[in-house]
Design a protein around this motif. Sequence first.
Motif, short mmCIF file in Angstrom:
data_model
loop_
_atom_site.label_atom_id
_atom_site.label_comp_id
_atom_site.label_asym_id
_atom_site.label_seq_id
_atom_site.Cartn_x
_atom_site.Cartn_y
_atom_site.Cartn_z
N ILE A 84 38.46 54.78 56.96
CA ILE A 84 37.04 55.16 56.82
C ILE A 84 36.90 56.67 56.69
CG2 ILE A 84 34.81 55.15 58.00
CD1 ILE A 84 35.60 52.47 59.22
N THR A 85 37.71 57.41 57.45
CA THR A 85 37.67 58.88 57.38
C THR A 85 38.09 59.37 56.00
OG1 THR A 85 38.16 59.00 59.73
CG2 THR A 85 38.50 61.00 58.45
N VAL A 86 39.12 58.74 55.44
CA VAL A 86 39.57 59.12 54.09
C VAL A 86 38.46 58.87 53.07
CG1 VAL A 86 41.18 58.52 52.24
CG2 VAL A 86 42.01 58.80 54.57
N LYS A 108 35.38 56.32 45.55
CA LYS A 108 36.28 56.04 44.43
C LYS A 108 37.61 56.77 44.60
CE LYS A 108 32.65 55.16 41.01
NZ LYS A 108 32.08 55.56 39.70
N GLU A 109 37.55 58.06 44.89
CA GLU A 109 38.78 58.81 45.06
C GLU A 109 39.57 58.34 46.27
OE1 GLU A 109 37.77 62.89 45.24
OE2 GLU A 109 37.00 62.99 43.18
N GLY A 110 38.87 57.97 47.34
CA GLY A 110 39.57 57.49 48.52
C GLY A 110 40.28 56.17 48.28
N PHE A 121 41.28 55.02 45.36
CA PHE A 121 42.38 55.29 44.43
C PHE A 121 43.56 55.92 45.17
CE2 PHE A 121 44.59 58.19 41.53
CZ PHE A 121 45.01 57.30 40.56
N PHE A 122 43.27 56.83 46.10
CA PHE A 122 44.35 57.47 46.86
C PHE A 122 45.11 56.47 47.71
CE2 PHE A 122 45.57 59.24 51.00
CZ PHE A 122 46.55 60.13 50.61
N MET A 123 44.40 55.58 48.40
CA MET A 123 45.07 54.61 49.26
C MET A 123 45.81 53.55 48.46
SD MET A 123 42.52 54.10 52.55
CE MET A 123 41.01 53.87 51.60
N GLU A 124 45.32 53.23 47.25
CA GLU A 124 46.02 52.25 46.42
C GLU A 124 47.30 52.81 45.82
OE1 GLU A 124 43.21 50.98 43.55
OE2 GLU A 124 42.24 49.52 44.88
N THR A 125 47.32 54.08 45.50
CA THR A 125 48.49 54.68 44.86
C THR A 125 49.45 55.34 45.85
OG1 THR A 125 47.22 56.71 44.50
CG2 THR A 125 47.24 55.09 42.73
#
Length: 307
Positions: free
Chosen positions: A134-136, A143-145, A147-151
């Motif tokens: 949630i913090t990320v 959207k960016e969060g 994408f970051f956690m998926e990659t």
Amino acid sequence: MSNKFEEISKSIVPAAEENKSNIDENRSCWVCYASDEEDALATWVQPCRCRGTTKWVHQKCIQRWIDEKQKGDCYSKVPCPQCGTIYHIVFPEPGFLEMLINTGDNIMIRVSPFVTAGIVLGSLYWTAASYGAITVLQVMGKKEGVFFMETADPLTLLVGLPSIPLVLILSKLIHWEDYLLQFVRRQVRSLPALGYLMPSFRYFQPEEARPSAAELPQLIDPVSSTRILCSALILPTAASLCGRLLLESTASNVQRTLLGGLIFVGVKGALRVYYKQQCYIRHSLRRIIDFTPEQKNSQSVEEMIES
């Protein structure tokens, strides 16, 4: 002389054996106080080292008494209340199914604390990981969060996400406001001109009234552990809100949140420094006043009300 002693001994031994046989014949239960005459069919037992009136007891009475002492734990040891002898309790041999169930229960009793600890730690871990995710999302944007956690590398997420609330809580244990307050005091003392810009920091005790560092009491900051936890975990949310309210022109979500967090922490820290300085001034200016008759009357009235 020896012959006389032998005659006395021979006369005492039969008398003692006779008394012993009379006591055994006149048995009485120390639980229900019933004798052989009152309950001729009862089963008797002498389960300890006691002698005399507490030697004998009914089998059913001692079992009922042991049940009361064990309070449901049929395998707990029960001592005699008089001599302290542990009663020797014998159970019939269990069947195969009963022995299997009993073995399973014993295994569960030993394993349950470790399983419970694992469940608690696992719950804390996944709670911390969820908070980190949630913090990320708050810092980077949805959207960016995502994408970051998926990659990102899974190991990085497994270690990094739960570390976010831990780092926030540990950061609250660093009282940087105290160091800033000491720095400002030193600067105002060495540069009096700064005192006109910060009037609250111009106060210093006179040299003759100023206590030494060892005598000066430490002002206790009444901050509880729950307050530290809440203030640490609410920091990302407060930083995101400050960034949205004060820095709408900043395009990057990360920059806006970081700058908002710095503004929030800075303003809060400045207020804490000012508050601690005011507490220091009030503590330095306190005085003990003389006792007056009016205070005595007021104290007596308060004591009457409390009583």
